[in-house]
Motif scaffolding. Structure first.
Motif, short mmCIF file in Angstrom:
data_model
loop_
_atom_site.label_atom_id
_atom_site.label_comp_id
_atom_site.label_asym_id
_atom_site.label_seq_id
_atom_site.Cartn_x
_atom_site.Cartn_y
_atom_site.Cartn_z
N GLU A 199 0.83 -1.21 0.00
CA GLU A 199 0.00 0.00 0.00
C GLU A 199 0.87 1.26 0.00
O GLU A 199 0.52 2.27 -0.62
CB GLU A 199 -0.91 -0.02 1.23
N ARG A 200 2.01 1.20 0.68
CA ARG A 200 2.92 2.35 0.74
C ARG A 200 3.79 2.47 -0.51
O ARG A 200 4.57 3.42 -0.63
CB ARG A 200 3.81 2.23 1.98
N GLY A 201 3.72 1.51 -1.41
CA GLY A 201 4.52 1.55 -2.62
C GLY A 201 5.93 1.03 -2.46
O GLY A 201 6.77 1.21 -3.36
N GLU A 202 6.22 0.36 -1.34
CA GLU A 202 7.57 -0.14 -1.09
C GLU A 202 7.78 -1.57 -1.60
O GLU A 202 8.92 -2.01 -1.75
CB GLU A 202 7.87 -0.07 0.41
N LEU A 203 6.70 -2.30 -1.84
CA LEU A 203 6.77 -3.65 -2.41
C LEU A 203 5.74 -3.76 -3.52
O LEU A 203 4.79 -2.98 -3.59
CB LEU A 203 6.46 -4.71 -1.35
N THR A 204 5.94 -4.77 -4.37
CA THR A 204 4.92 -5.12 -5.35
C THR A 204 4.36 -6.50 -5.00
O THR A 204 5.03 -7.33 -4.38
CB THR A 204 5.49 -5.16 -6.77
N ARG A 205 3.12 -6.73 -5.41
CA ARG A 205 2.44 -7.99 -5.12
C ARG A 205 1.87 -8.53 -6.43
O ARG A 205 1.17 -7.82 -7.15
CB ARG A 205 1.33 -7.76 -4.10
N THR A 206 2.16 -9.79 -6.72
CA THR A 206 1.62 -10.45 -7.90
C THR A 206 0.97 -11.75 -7.48
O THR A 206 1.27 -12.31 -6.42
CB THR A 206 2.72 -10.73 -8.93
N GLU A 207 0.06 -12.24 -8.31
CA GLU A 207 -0.63 -13.50 -8.01
C GLU A 207 -0.23 -14.55 -9.05
O GLU A 207 -0.27 -14.29 -10.26
CB GLU A 207 -2.14 -13.30 -8.04
N ASN A 208 0.16 -15.70 -8.57
CA ASN A 208 0.60 -16.80 -9.44
C ASN A 208 -0.11 -18.07 -9.00
O ASN A 208 0.14 -18.59 -7.92
CB ASN A 208 2.11 -16.96 -9.35
N ALA A 209 -1.05 -18.55 -9.80
CA ALA A 209 -1.82 -19.77 -9.50
C ALA A 209 -2.52 -19.66 -8.15
O ALA A 209 -2.54 -20.63 -7.37
CB ALA A 209 -0.91 -20.99 -9.55
N GLY A 210 -3.06 -18.48 -7.85
CA GLY A 210 -3.79 -18.29 -6.61
C GLY A 210 -2.94 -17.97 -5.41
O GLY A 210 -3.47 -17.79 -4.31
N LEU B 278 -0.11 -15.42 -3.60
CA LEU B 278 0.43 -14.06 -3.64
C LEU B 278 1.93 -14.09 -3.41
O LEU B 278 2.42 -14.73 -2.46
CB LEU B 278 -0.25 -13.19 -2.59
N GLU B 279 2.65 -13.37 -4.26
CA GLU B 279 4.10 -13.26 -4.12
C GLU B 279 4.48 -11.79 -4.04
O GLU B 279 3.93 -10.95 -4.75
CB GLU B 279 4.80 -13.94 -5.30
N TYR B 280 5.43 -11.50 -3.17
CA TYR B 280 5.84 -10.13 -2.89
C TYR B 280 7.31 -9.95 -3.28
O TYR B 280 8.13 -10.85 -3.11
CB TYR B 280 5.68 -9.81 -1.40
N SER B 281 7.62 -8.75 -3.76
CA SER B 281 9.02 -8.45 -4.09
C SER B 281 9.25 -6.96 -3.92
O SER B 281 8.32 -6.16 -3.94
CB SER B 281 9.35 -8.88 -5.52
N ALA B 282 10.54 -6.62 -3.76
CA ALA B 282 10.90 -5.21 -3.60
C ALA B 282 10.68 -4.47 -4.90
O ALA B 282 10.87 -5.04 -5.98
CB ALA B 282 12.37 -5.11 -3.16
#
Length: 330
Positions: free
Chosen positions: A313-324, A326-330
């Protein structure tokens, strides 16, 4: 010593009564008996256990009161150790029960024994093996009977405002975070805050552990802490732990803790919430994730996800969805 049985006056006409919990690291839950005319108003009620019921009856007896003298239960949130004794005693004595309006969806979900949202959340967070273990341990054949036995709708849904008792007023302040419908009660005359699990003196409460988890439970919790900080500095009457003299001091500590935890989790981010939770320490002793029991592993993964989502939410990480998942990365 805060968990020792008894009734302890913590403000004029207000008595703290610790009640036992079953196999719980919290040791006890504080309920509060408020003298109101010739009767009592209770803040929280305890877990509907025979031992807790007997201990509550004995404590009230030292005040010259009994269950029949309780006019009303005001419950901070829907968790079993706060709500279910009120339901049990209402069936015997007709006592009125009030609960925060924001708990309505979660309570109705529990009462109708719908799909356990914790399972779906764990899978989404990359903890599928832990989800299967949760199902095995928690989804017993008597789960539906337990829900029907322990939970009922309250007599009144509490929203922000002032409750007039016979000889005092309590302000109801919604404080979502620990649960989506958590409320606290403020007695401005006595200068006390009945904080439930929102502000605890020695630990930070679990965030978002509920069947219908909101989108950003940690964001809700930190906003509620800031709202509590805008109240006068009050004597803190918590649900777990000893009474302390400054609500402001503890709120500041909790806000600082979560900011530090956000930084730590941001540095440790490793794909899923489950993978990230395994890289950081837990409790004051910095225990390894694998050394926690199943229940606390579930809490830990949920806490990690709550922090990761705030960082997104703060824009410090990104979140993607892969086969249901959630994966997070810088």
């Amino acid at each position: 010593m805060w968990s020792e049985p008894g009734a302890f006056e913590v403000a004029p006409g207000v008595h703290r009564i610790p009640l036992p919990l079953p196999n719980d690291g919290l040791r006890a839950v504080n309920v509060y008996a408020i003298e109101d005319g010739d009767g009592l108003v209770m803040v929280d009620s305890g877990w509907a256990l025979d031992e807790a019921k007997d201990q509550l009856e004995a404590a009230l007896g030292t005040l010259g009161k009994g269950f029949e003298d309780i006019r009303r239960f005001l419950v901070t949130h829907v968790h079993r150790d706060h709500f279910t004794m009120a339901v049990s005693l209402r069936r015997l004595f007709g006592t009125k029960v009030g609960l925060g309006l924001g708990e309505q969806p979660s309570l109705r979900h529990l009462m109708h024994v719908r799909e356990d949202g914790n399972v779906a959340d764990l899978r989404k967070w990359g903890a599928s093996d832990l989800a299967e273990l949760w199902i095995k341990v928690m989804h017993r054949s008597d789960r539906g009977a337990e829900a029907l036995r322990d939970y009922e709708e309250p007599d009144e849904w509490l929203d922000r405002g002032v409750l007039g008792l016979e000889h005092r007023e309590l302000e109801v302040v919604p404080t979502p975070g620990h649960t989506r419908g958590h409320v606290v009660f403020v007695d401005h005359t006595a200068k006390v805050l009945f904080s439930g699990d929102h502000v605890l003196p020695h630990i930070t409460p679990s965030i978002g552990f509920e069947p219908l988890r909101p989108a950003l439970p940690l964001g809700d919790y930190m906003s509620s802490l800031r709202l509590t900080r805008q109240l006068p500095d009050l004597r803190l009457l918590p649900a777990h732990g000893p009474v302390t003299d400054s609500s402001h001091a503890r709120v500041d500590e909790l806000l600082d803790f979560h900011e530090q935890r956000l930084e730590e989790i941001g540095r440790a981010v490793a794909g899923t919430a489950f993978e990230t939770a395994r890289k950081i320490g837990w409790t004051r002793r910095q225990r390894r994730f694998d050394d926690l029991d199943m229940f606390n592993q579930v809490l830990a993964v949920g806490e990690t996800a709550a922090h990761l989502d705030v960082l997104v939410e703060r824009g410090e990480l990104t979140r993607t969805e892969n086969a249901g998942v959630l994966e997070y990365s810088a």
